[in-house]
Design a protein around this motif. Structure first.
Motif, PDB file in Angstrom:
ATOM      1  N   GLY A  48       0.779  -1.224   0.000  1.00  0.00           N
ATOM      2  CA  GLY A  48       0.000   0.000   0.000  1.00  0.00           C
ATOM      3  C   GLY A  48       0.811   1.275   0.000  1.00  0.00           C
ATOM      4  O   GLY A  48       0.247   2.375   0.045  1.00  0.00           O
ATOM      5  N   HIS A  49       2.138   1.182  -0.066  1.00  0.00           N
ATOM      6  CA  HIS A  49       2.995   2.363  -0.024  1.00  0.00           C
ATOM      7  C   HIS A  49       3.325   2.827  -1.443  1.00  0.00           C
ATOM      8  O   HIS A  49       3.525   2.005  -2.348  1.00  0.00           O
ATOM      9  CB  HIS A  49       4.293   2.057   0.729  1.00  0.00           C
ATOM     10  CG  HIS A  49       4.106   1.877   2.191  1.00  0.00           C
ATOM     11  ND1 HIS A  49       3.634   0.707   2.754  1.00  0.00           N
ATOM     12  CD2 HIS A  49       4.330   2.721   3.229  1.00  0.00           C
ATOM     13  CE1 HIS A  49       3.581   0.830   4.066  1.00  0.00           C
ATOM     14  NE2 HIS A  49       3.982   2.052   4.377  1.00  0.00           N
ATOM     15  N   PRO A  50       3.434   4.150  -1.662  1.00  0.00           N
ATOM     16  CA  PRO A  50       3.864   4.665  -2.965  1.00  0.00           C
ATOM     17  C   PRO A  50       5.356   4.438  -3.158  1.00  0.00           C
ATOM     18  O   PRO A  50       6.131   4.427  -2.198  1.00  0.00           O
ATOM     19  CB  PRO A  50       3.535   6.157  -2.877  1.00  0.00           C
ATOM     20  CG  PRO A  50       3.582   6.474  -1.416  1.00  0.00           C
ATOM     21  CD  PRO A  50       3.107   5.229  -0.710  1.00  0.00           C
ATOM     22  N   ALA A  51       5.765   4.236  -4.408  1.00  0.00           N
ATOM     23  CA  ALA A  51       7.175   4.016  -4.711  1.00  0.00           C
ATOM     24  C   ALA A  51       7.412   4.352  -6.174  1.00  0.00           C
ATOM     25  O   ALA A  51       6.471   4.618  -6.939  1.00  0.00           O
ATOM     26  CB  ALA A  51       7.569   2.562  -4.424  1.00  0.00           C
ATOM     27  N   HIS A  52       8.694   4.349  -6.531  1.00  0.00           N
ATOM     28  CA  HIS A  52       9.079   4.586  -7.925  1.00  0.00           C
ATOM     29  C   HIS A  52       9.783   3.336  -8.434  1.00  0.00           C
ATOM     30  O   HIS A  52      10.569   2.717  -7.704  1.00  0.00           O
ATOM     31  CB  HIS A  52      10.008   5.795  -8.039  1.00  0.00           C
ATOM     32  CG  HIS A  52      10.261   6.205  -9.452  1.00  0.00           C
ATOM     33  ND1 HIS A  52       9.324   6.908 -10.202  1.00  0.00           N
ATOM     34  CD2 HIS A  52      11.318   5.987 -10.269  1.00  0.00           C
ATOM     35  CE1 HIS A  52       9.811   7.101 -11.416  1.00  0.00           C
ATOM     36  NE2 HIS A  52      11.016   6.561 -11.482  1.00  0.00           N
ATOM     37  N   TYR A  53       9.494   2.951  -9.680  1.00  0.00           N
ATOM     38  CA  TYR A  53      10.030   1.695 -10.198  1.00  0.00           C
ATOM     39  C   TYR A  53      10.486   1.872 -11.640  1.00  0.00           C
ATOM     40  O   TYR A  53       9.807   2.485 -12.460  1.00  0.00           O
ATOM     41  CB  TYR A  53       8.940   0.610 -10.146  1.00  0.00           C
ATOM     42  CG  TYR A  53       9.475  -0.769  -9.840  1.00  0.00           C
ATOM     43  CD1 TYR A  53       9.547  -1.236  -8.538  1.00  0.00           C
ATOM     44  CD2 TYR A  53       9.933  -1.597 -10.862  1.00  0.00           C
ATOM     45  CE1 TYR A  53      10.039  -2.492  -8.246  1.00  0.00           C
ATOM     46  CE2 TYR A  53      10.424  -2.859 -10.587  1.00  0.00           C
ATOM     47  CZ  TYR A  53      10.479  -3.301  -9.279  1.00  0.00           C
ATOM     48  OH  TYR A  53      10.982  -4.543  -8.993  1.00  0.00           O
ATOM     49  N   GLY A  54      11.655   1.304 -11.936  1.00  0.00           N
ATOM     50  CA  GLY A  54      12.153   1.246 -13.300  1.00  0.00           C
ATOM     51  C   GLY A  54      11.980  -0.153 -13.851  1.00  0.00           C
ATOM     52  O   GLY A  54      12.246  -1.137 -13.154  1.00  0.00           O
ATOM     53  N   LEU A  55      11.530  -0.259 -15.083  1.00  0.00           N
ATOM     54  CA  LEU A  55      11.233  -1.546 -15.692  1.00  0.00           C
ATOM     55  C   LEU A  55      11.828  -1.621 -17.089  1.00  0.00           C
ATOM     56  O   LEU A  55      11.676  -0.683 -17.876  1.00  0.00           O
ATOM     57  CB  LEU A  55       9.711  -1.748 -15.766  1.00  0.00           C
ATOM     58  CG  LEU A  55       9.188  -3.018 -16.417  1.00  0.00           C
ATOM     59  CD1 LEU A  55       9.611  -4.245 -15.618  1.00  0.00           C
ATOM     60  CD2 LEU A  55       7.671  -2.956 -16.548  1.00  0.00           C
ATOM     61  N   VAL A  56      12.504  -2.729 -17.390  1.00  0.00           N
ATOM     62  CA  VAL A  56      13.053  -2.963 -18.721  1.00  0.00           C
ATOM     63  C   VAL A  56      12.177  -4.008 -19.418  1.00  0.00           C
ATOM     64  O   VAL A  56      12.032  -5.125 -18.918  1.00  0.00           O
ATOM     65  CB  VAL A  56      14.510  -3.473 -18.660  1.00  0.00           C
ATOM     66  CG1 VAL A  56      15.056  -3.656 -20.077  1.00  0.00           C
ATOM     67  CG2 VAL A  56      15.379  -2.509 -17.868  1.00  0.00           C
ATOM     68  N   LYS A  57      11.596  -3.639 -20.556  1.00  0.00           N
ATOM     69  CA  LYS A  57      10.781  -4.560 -21.337  1.00  0.00           C
ATOM     70  C   LYS A  57      11.517  -4.941 -22.619  1.00  0.00           C
ATOM     71  O   LYS A  57      12.121  -4.086 -23.264  1.00  0.00           O
ATOM     72  CB  LYS A  57       9.420  -3.947 -21.663  1.00  0.00           C
ATOM     73  CG  LYS A  57       8.524  -3.783 -20.448  1.00  0.00           C
ATOM     74  CD  LYS A  57       7.113  -3.374 -20.844  1.00  0.00           C
ATOM     75  CE  LYS A  57       6.184  -3.370 -19.646  1.00  0.00           C
ATOM     76  NZ  LYS A  57       4.793  -2.993 -20.015  1.00  0.00           N
ATOM     77  N   PHE A  58      11.451  -6.216 -22.956  1.00  0.00           N
ATOM     78  CA  PHE A  58      12.170  -6.722 -24.121  1.00  0.00           C
ATOM     79  C   PHE A  58      11.219  -6.947 -25.290  1.00  0.00           C
ATOM     80  O   PHE A  58      10.077  -7.376 -25.117  1.00  0.00           O
ATOM     81  CB  PHE A  58      12.886  -8.031 -23.767  1.00  0.00           C
ATOM     82  CG  PHE A  58      14.178  -7.820 -23.038  1.00  0.00           C
ATOM     83  CD1 PHE A  58      15.390  -8.018 -23.673  1.00  0.00           C
ATOM     84  CD2 PHE A  58      14.176  -7.391 -21.721  1.00  0.00           C
ATOM     85  CE1 PHE A  58      16.579  -7.803 -23.008  1.00  0.00           C
ATOM     86  CE2 PHE A  58      15.374  -7.174 -21.040  1.00  0.00           C
ATOM     87  CZ  PHE A  58      16.573  -7.381 -21.690  1.00  0.00           C
ATOM     88  N   ALA A  59      11.723  -6.656 -26.486  1.00  0.00           N
ATOM     89  CA  ALA A  59      10.923  -6.846 -27.695  1.00  0.00           C
ATOM     90  C   ALA A  59      10.856  -8.309 -28.106  1.00  0.00           C
ATOM     91  O   ALA A  59       9.953  -8.703 -28.846  1.00  0.00           O
ATOM     92  CB  ALA A  59      11.503  -6.012 -28.847  1.00  0.00           C
ATOM     93  N   ASN A  60      11.815  -9.099 -27.635  1.00  0.00           N
ATOM     94  CA  ASN A  60      11.904 -10.498 -28.046  1.00  0.00           C
ATOM     95  C   ASN A  60      11.938 -11.435 -26.849  1.00  0.00           C
ATOM     96  O   ASN A  60      12.289 -11.047 -25.737  1.00  0.00           O
ATOM     97  CB  ASN A  60      13.171 -10.735 -28.887  1.00  0.00           C
ATOM     98  CG  ASN A  60      13.120 -10.002 -30.207  1.00  0.00           C
ATOM     99  OD1 ASN A  60      12.119 -10.038 -30.914  1.00  0.00           O
ATOM    100  ND2 ASN A  60      14.216  -9.325 -30.540  1.00  0.00           N
ATOM    101  N   ARG A  61      11.615 -12.662 -27.105  1.00  0.00           N
ATOM    102  CA  ARG A  61      11.755 -13.753 -26.142  1.00  0.00           C
ATOM    103  C   ARG A  61      13.188 -14.273 -26.206  1.00  0.00           C
ATOM    104  O   ARG A  61      13.745 -14.449 -27.294  1.00  0.00           O
ATOM    105  CB  ARG A  61      10.767 -14.866 -26.510  1.00  0.00           C
ATOM    106  CG  ARG A  61      10.800 -16.082 -25.634  1.00  0.00           C
ATOM    107  CD  ARG A  61       9.938 -17.184 -26.238  1.00  0.00           C
ATOM    108  NE  ARG A  61       8.506 -16.907 -26.198  1.00  0.00           N
ATOM    109  CZ  ARG A  61       7.762 -16.655 -27.266  1.00  0.00           C
ATOM    110  NH1 ARG A  61       8.317 -16.609 -28.478  1.00  0.00           N
ATOM    111  NH2 ARG A  61       6.472 -16.444 -27.151  1.00  0.00           N
ATOM    112  N   ALA A  62      13.824 -14.524 -25.063  1.00  0.00           N
ATOM    113  CA  ALA A  62      15.176 -15.080 -25.044  1.00  0.00           C
ATOM    114  C   ALA A  62      15.117 -16.577 -25.370  1.00  0.00           C
ATOM    115  O   ALA A  62      14.253 -17.294 -24.879  1.00  0.00           O
ATOM    116  CB  ALA A  62      15.832 -14.867 -23.684  1.00  0.00           C
ATOM    117  N   ILE A  63      16.068 -17.014 -26.196  1.00  0.00           N
ATOM    118  CA  ILE A  63      16.114 -18.407 -26.652  1.00  0.00           C
ATOM    119  C   ILE A  63      17.518 -18.961 -26.396  1.00  0.00           C
ATOM    120  O   ILE A  63      18.517 -18.304 -26.699  1.00  0.00           O
ATOM    121  CB  ILE A  63      15.814 -18.511 -28.157  1.00  0.00           C
ATOM    122  CG1 ILE A  63      14.416 -17.963 -28.472  1.00  0.00           C
ATOM    123  CG2 ILE A  63      15.971 -19.947 -28.651  1.00  0.00           C
ATOM    124  CD1 ILE A  63      13.278 -18.814 -27.975  1.00  0.00           C
ATOM    125  N   ALA A  64      17.599 -20.167 -25.838  1.00  0.00           N
ATOM    126  CA  ALA A  64      18.882 -20.868 -25.694  1.00  0.00           C
ATOM    127  C   ALA A  64      18.724 -22.286 -26.224  1.00  0.00           C
ATOM    128  O   ALA A  64      17.657 -22.896 -26.086  1.00  0.00           O
ATOM    129  CB  ALA A  64      19.317 -20.908 -24.230  1.00  0.00           C
TER     130      ALA A  64
END
Length: 209
Positions: A48-64
């Motif tokens: 319930g607390h306010p916060a700031h968040y950074g998010l990295v979104k990827f255009a592709n799915r990782a494949i191995a």
């Protein structure tokens, strides 16, 4: 009287319907290129607390892809990794669009980076890459029935190549000498498959003997 502590019942389901969730109040894209988007969010946390968040979104799915030869060796590629400023020995890996079958991407990455073509390709694991800062997901494959053809790396890739007995690769993973996350997870999963009887007997014997 039995005084053994009682362990709580573990429920691995998401249960999003009954658990507090994150809420994004505002969001802004602060950087974007063809591969990633970095977002800045003002959020309300599950407490319930306010916060700031950074998010990295990827255009592709990782494949191995773990290329396992009939003699129990694994094909690896070596390359310099910019993000960690280190040289890395790892499985053939890359990315595939979310609207593309992951198997198609796996066949492509294997061929481009090693020149190997696989008669059989099996998905062995999927997982979240780093769920505190990114929504990137990974899918790992086991490739068998391998044959060699021409490699076709792109113009930014400078690879070395090695074919290593699985036991030596597993030991390098355990000792932290091989650190690439996709490689570590795939190697440990393959070992688990071998000891639990999920591999064909000739492949199991080749990597465990």
């Amino acid at each position: 009287m039995d005084k053994t502590p009682k362990l709580p019942v573990w429920d691995s389901e998401d249960r999003a319907d009954v658990r507090p969730q994150w809420q994004s109040v505002t969001s802004e894209t602060v950087f974007q290129n063809p591969w990633i988007r970095i977002e800045s969010h003002d959020v309300i946390t599950p407490t319930g607390h306010p916060a700031h968040y950074g998010l990295v979104k990827f255009a592709n799915r990782a494949i191995a892809v773990l290329p396992l030869h009939d003699d129990g060796t694994v094909s690896l590629v070596g390359q310099a990794r910019f993000a960690v400023d280190a040289y890395s020995w790892e499985l053939p890996e890359g990315g595939g669009p979310f609207d593309e079958d992951p198997r198609t991407a796996a066949f492509r990455e294997l061929k481009e980076e090693t020149g190997l073509e696989a008669a059989h390709l099996h998905e062995i694991l999927s997982f979240d890459m780093s769920n505190s800062v990114t929504n990137e997901v990974a899918v790992c494959f086991l490739a068998t029935g391998l044959s060699q053809s021409d490699r076709a790396p792109d113009e930014t890739e400078a690879f070395e190549y090695a074919r290593v007995p699985f036991k030596i690769l597993l030991d390098a993973v355990i000792k932290g000498q091989v650190r690439d996350g996709l490689t570590v997870v795939s190697v440990l999963r393959l070992h688990h498959m071998a000891v639990t009887g999920e591999l064909l007997p000739h492949l199991r014997d080749a990597i465990l003997s």
